[in-house]
Motif scaffolding. Sequence first.
Motif, PDB file in Angstrom:
ATOM      1  N   GLU A  65      64.508  72.056   8.066  1.00 12.01           N
ATOM      2  CA  GLU A  65      64.428  72.256   9.523  1.00 12.01           C
ATOM      3  C   GLU A  65      64.792  71.005  10.319  1.00 12.01           C
ATOM      4  O   GLU A  65      65.103  71.088  11.502  1.00 12.01           O
ATOM      5  CB  GLU A  65      63.023  72.730   9.909  1.00 12.01           C
ATOM      6  N   PHE A  67      67.371  69.386  10.208  1.00 10.62           N
ATOM      7  CA  PHE A  67      68.777  69.441  10.628  1.00 10.62           C
ATOM      8  C   PHE A  67      68.871  70.299  11.884  1.00 10.62           C
ATOM      9  O   PHE A  67      68.818  71.532  11.822  1.00 10.62           O
ATOM     10  CB  PHE A  67      69.659  70.014   9.509  1.00 10.62           C
ATOM     11  N   ASN A  68      68.983  69.630  13.034  1.00  6.38           N
ATOM     12  CA  ASN A  68      68.984  70.384  14.283  1.00  6.38           C
ATOM     13  C   ASN A  68      69.735  69.656  15.397  1.00  6.38           C
ATOM     14  O   ASN A  68      69.139  69.199  16.379  1.00  6.38           O
ATOM     15  CB  ASN A  68      67.536  70.670  14.709  1.00  6.38           C
ATOM     16  N   SER A  70      71.502  68.889  18.726  1.00  6.15           N
ATOM     17  CA  SER A  70      71.227  69.563  19.993  1.00  6.15           C
ATOM     18  C   SER A  70      72.481  70.095  20.680  1.00  6.15           C
ATOM     19  O   SER A  70      72.423  71.063  21.420  1.00  6.15           O
ATOM     20  CB  SER A  70      70.503  68.592  20.928  1.00  6.15           C
ATOM     21  N   VAL A 111      72.132  74.972   5.949  1.00  4.99           N
ATOM     22  CA  VAL A 111      72.039  75.209   7.392  1.00  4.99           C
ATOM     23  C   VAL A 111      71.253  76.492   7.696  1.00  4.99           C
ATOM     24  O   VAL A 111      70.625  76.605   8.743  1.00  4.99           O
ATOM     25  CB  VAL A 111      73.444  75.320   8.054  1.00  4.99           C
ATOM     26  N   SER A 114      67.782  75.818   8.346  1.00  5.55           N
ATOM     27  CA  SER A 114      67.525  74.814   9.392  1.00  5.55           C
ATOM     28  C   SER A 114      67.177  75.481  10.725  1.00  5.55           C
ATOM     29  O   SER A 114      67.283  76.700  10.865  1.00  5.55           O
ATOM     30  CB  SER A 114      68.759  73.928   9.574  1.00  5.55           C
ATOM     31  N   GLU A 115      66.824  74.649  11.674  1.00  6.81           N
ATOM     32  CA  GLU A 115      66.521  75.128  13.031  1.00  6.81           C
ATOM     33  C   GLU A 115      67.799  75.387  13.816  1.00  6.81           C
ATOM     34  O   GLU A 115      67.801  76.158  14.764  1.00  6.81           O
ATOM     35  CB  GLU A 115      65.726  74.048  13.789  1.00  6.81           C
ATOM     36  N   TRP A 116      68.859  74.686  13.425  1.00  4.74           N
ATOM     37  CA  TRP A 116      70.104  74.738  14.197  1.00  4.74           C
ATOM     38  C   TRP A 116      70.630  76.173  14.294  1.00  4.74           C
ATOM     39  O   TRP A 116      70.763  76.860  13.285  1.00  4.74           O
ATOM     40  CB  TRP A 116      71.156  73.831  13.528  1.00  4.74           C
ATOM     41  N   LYS A 117      70.876  76.612  15.510  1.00  5.58           N
ATOM     42  CA  LYS A 117      71.358  77.976  15.784  1.00  5.58           C
ATOM     43  C   LYS A 117      70.489  79.026  15.088  1.00  5.58           C
ATOM     44  O   LYS A 117      71.005  80.036  14.581  1.00  5.58           O
ATOM     45  CB  LYS A 117      72.814  78.133  15.346  1.00  5.58           C
ATOM     46  N   ASP A 118      69.202  78.754  14.979  1.00  5.41           N
ATOM     47  CA  ASP A 118      68.257  79.667  14.318  1.00  5.41           C
ATOM     48  C   ASP A 118      68.733  80.081  12.926  1.00  5.41           C
ATOM     49  O   ASP A 118      68.556  81.233  12.505  1.00  5.41           O
ATOM     50  CB  ASP A 118      68.049  80.937  15.170  1.00  5.41           C
ATOM     51  N   GLY A 119      69.373  79.128  12.251  1.00  8.45           N
ATOM     52  CA  GLY A 119      69.801  79.422  10.883  1.00  8.45           C
ATOM     53  C   GLY A 119      71.080  80.242  10.792  1.00  8.45           C
ATOM     54  O   GLY A 119      71.484  80.659   9.704  1.00  8.45           O
TER      55      GLY A 119
END
Length: 471
Positions: A65, A67-68, A70, A111, A114-119
């Motif tokens: 997570e 990896f995020n 902005s 990814v 991860s949190e980025w783009k809700d996975g």
Amino acid sequence: MRNFLLLSVLLLLSACETTPPPEPFGALPTTRQVDWHKLSYYAFIHFGPNTFTGVEWGHGDENPEVFNPSELDARQWAQTFKEAGMEGVVITAKHHDGFALWPSEYSTHTVRESEWKDGQGDVLRELAEACEEFGLKFGVYVSPWDRNHPQYGSDEYNGVFKSMLEEVLTGYGDVFEVWFDGANGEGPNGKKQVYDFPGFIDVVRTHQPGAVIFSDAGPDIRWVGNERGYADTTNWSTLNRDAFYPGIPGKNDELQHGQMGGTHWLPAEIDVSIRPGWFYHKDQDDQVKTVDHLIDIWYHSVGMNGNLLLNIPIDARGLVHENDAARLMELKAYLDDAFGYNLAQDGIGVGTHTRDWEYREDLAIDDDPETYWAQTDEAENAMYGIEFKDPREVNTILLQEYIPLGQRVTSFVIKAFVGEEWVQVAEGTTIGNRRIVRWPTVNTAAISIEMESLAPVTLSNVEMYRAPDTY
Ligand code: FUL
């Protein structure tokens, strides 16, 4: 009448007769290597959980997570690199922590977790599309060392790695380079992996036959033995490749020089970071290399028979940082200034022991890399020169051998005709695909290059410049 006809036919035949090209010498490049040699400068990207945790080698136990980014914008990366004059990008699809920048089916450290783009994101997809849009080549670093994967250290892992490689090589269009790091540390079970490199290479050849494969042992391009950005002034594109393997210790000198008469064509790629670290660390924002340093690196890599892979870490926003972008543009401005006008086009090429009309001197200054000046088979020494109608200021020369026939030149001396006499301005050893030599500016009516070589010399390209004096 019959005799006349016979004579005409004979005359016609002799007019059509062409002189054969010089015999190839030593190890030769493959087509994919020749294509790679046409490049010179492209970007490396290190990006992943380390960007957010501040380390260089993640342990693989970091929470995915973290990896995020902005405001990740791969178009900004591609646009920056394109404007900087770069020709492609190689990204860490997977670094030693095992984190995959694409949603791999064969890992739970990606990814997707991860949190980025809700996975829902895929960094490789965004970058591949941006490369396509901006006309950049797309390449991947895929680390065999994986500190996260539970199967690392077993036979099964080689299969996992091949499957991951396959995903990367089949899902994102053309890949120009696959970068294999030699690092082979322990996995989560404390075990090391016995890598199936021949199998990894097969996967690349099957899915991306045009891609060059990088490692300490190639098979297509080699590490240059240091991470400072410097090839040696003597740099052979040949190496006794079978005596090397990825991650081999104690061979950095050989990797830096190559080996004269080596069994395989294995040219050097020079990787170096624009900052102290490979990954982005905020506290290094003021440690971006100066433009003078980058220029020096450029001459010692691109100008010393190598290609430059310059690392620009993506920051925690998911952008090329302003400081790095500014430095890249300064380097570009210098290169445009230095290499804006090729003075050789104003001159006349002259040479000794020229082979024939089809290999004549002006073919080295005709802007066509497929044509070249070549010597007779008997030639034992070589001089190639350029004469100008009026003297002009020169301080830089770019020399290229016709490498499809092998690397031949072992040493050279450059002289300039200044006033009424020849003055030595520079000397060196190897040329290979591309050698750039600099000296203090002279006002000269002619330049000569005397060469010693392993076989008669070929030159596909000679350029001359009046670069700024301050570097
Ligand atoms: C090395 C790696 O261990 C570094 O982290 C980095 O990726 C560099 C380019 O190669 O071997």
